[in-house]
Design a protein around this motif. Sequence first.
Motif, PDB file in Angstrom:
ATOM      1  N   ASP A 149       0.941  -1.343  -0.140  1.00 49.05           N
ATOM      2  CA  ASP A 149       0.032  -0.073   0.033  1.00 49.05           C
ATOM      3  C   ASP A 149       0.701   1.175  -0.035  1.00 49.05           C
ATOM      4  O   ASP A 149       2.021   1.121   0.359  1.00 49.05           O
ATOM      5  N   SER A 174      -1.115  -0.469  -4.130  1.00 47.54           N
ATOM      6  CA  SER A 174      -2.221   0.398  -4.194  1.00 47.54           C
ATOM      7  C   SER A 174      -1.683   1.948  -4.182  1.00 47.54           C
ATOM      8  O   SER A 174      -0.914   2.251  -3.603  1.00 47.54           O
ATOM      9  N   HIS A 204      -5.975   3.419  -4.144  1.00 40.93           N
ATOM     10  CA  HIS A 204      -6.023   3.510  -2.474  1.00 40.93           C
ATOM     11  C   HIS A 204      -6.736   4.505  -2.099  1.00 40.93           C
ATOM     12  O   HIS A 204      -6.427   5.631  -1.954  1.00 40.93           O
ATOM     13  N   HIS A 281      -7.128   3.413   2.346  1.00 40.86           N
ATOM     14  CA  HIS A 281      -6.103   4.134   3.065  1.00 40.86           C
ATOM     15  C   HIS A 281      -6.695   3.883   4.636  1.00 40.86           C
ATOM     16  O   HIS A 281      -7.599   4.440   4.833  1.00 40.86           O
ATOM     17  N   LEU A 397      -0.500  -8.035   2.777  1.00 45.55           N
ATOM     18  CA  LEU A 397      -0.479  -6.603   2.731  1.00 45.55           C
ATOM     19  C   LEU A 397       0.934  -6.333   3.550  1.00 45.55           C
ATOM     20  O   LEU A 397       1.155  -6.801   4.545  1.00 45.55           O
ATOM     21  N   HIS A 399       3.934  -2.801   3.861  1.00 45.48           N
ATOM     22  CA  HIS A 399       4.242  -1.399   4.098  1.00 45.48           C
ATOM     23  C   HIS A 399       5.922  -1.205   3.922  1.00 45.48           C
ATOM     24  O   HIS A 399       6.444  -0.859   4.780  1.00 45.48           O
TER      25      HIS A 399
END
Length: 443
Positions: A149, A174, A204, A281, A397, A399
């Motif tokens: 993301d 995203s 996103h 988000h 997912l 980050h």
Amino acid sequence: MAFRSISTRLSLYGMVGIVAAAVHYGVLIALRWAMPIWLANPLAFLAASLTGYLGHARFTFRPETGGARFARRWLVVQYAINLTVCGLLPLALPAATLATLIGTNASIAVLDTIFVFTPTVLNALIWSRAARFSQRRRSHGQRPRLHADDLGLSQATNEAILGLIEAGQLDGASLLVNGPETRPALERWHQLATLKPNQQLCLHLCLTEGPSSAPCDAVPDLVNNHGHFNLSFGQWLLLSLLPRRHRRRRLVTTQLRLEISAQIQRFRQLCGSDAIALDGHQHIHLVPLIHDTLLSLAAEQRITWMRSTAEPLPTGLPLRCWWDAIRGAGLLKWSVLQLLSAKASRRQRRQGIASNSSFAGVLFTGQMSGAPLQACWLELCSRKLPDDRLQTPAQLLVHPGGPLECDLEESGFAVSAPFASSPWRQREWRAIQQLMQTTGTAN
């Protein structure tokens, strides 16, 4: 052969049961000298449960477990159910009433039989379920899609995500259409698209920070004086509790439709996409008010996929990881999003909108490296391949990122600033690289 297999399993089950009973008796005798019987017996039963937990996994159900222990949750389930049943059975079957009906001697025999065999049957069912659970985890049904993301949030985030894409170590990302570094991210993405054409790029949706995509005067209740979103996840959730005809809710919903449409339009302009795959988000798309609005726009805006955060609990993690999840509010976020995702998924299916079949990334959000990343990967790998056209492969997912080179607060991303500047972003970046090298599943 089948008879021999069943007889062998029954023999092993009986032997482990005898050992567990002996442990129960021995610990009870030892403890009753130091404490009251009402306290000694549950502790002795816990020792017996632990014996059965280890023994059945190691011997009785070895073909399913490979000799590894069951997931710890099954020990908790077995112990809790047995204590509850053993406590309730005497209340549900009072001896005096039964003696009146069938006689004293017969009632004693019946009660003894029930009290002995009820836990035995329950334990057989519980350990069998635990064995099937272990067997499923040892199988490999699918390779999860590794997804990142916040593309466009910062130069460091872009570098990490696009570097992993180029190395074949990510399956998608995203995009924040209102991010400070959105355009540079898209330029590089389009360059990589010729080499990596199967990467998924999602919108996103951002409604909690950063500048709005719609004109500020069109969404005055969503933004502050600087044109940045000023409603938090919690505030959006509270707005969802208002009656549908409430003036405030209707006003916000009208502006929300404009903002969502503006972000989708901008995404199309930047990416050239027709069908829209969408997530949120801070998973804002799952908030009921926002999700309702997305569904009402789905046909008009061609929204064909939305993320589900239905996340199974991984197994085999050290207890410190669970403590970190509790302390970092990961377990709380997981609980809230499980409820929201369950409701959202049912409504999406009715409208023919696809979603991922399983998910991981909320429980240990922001700290997906080491044991949590490995455990989540293995958990999703054990999931069956989706056989439904409305289900896509499981999504893991992450980050990834690096040291920030800009002040995100000036760009209106004050909420993301501490998260994006955390050393964990670099740890996740390295952990993803190591995971792909270890598993050999880079695409």
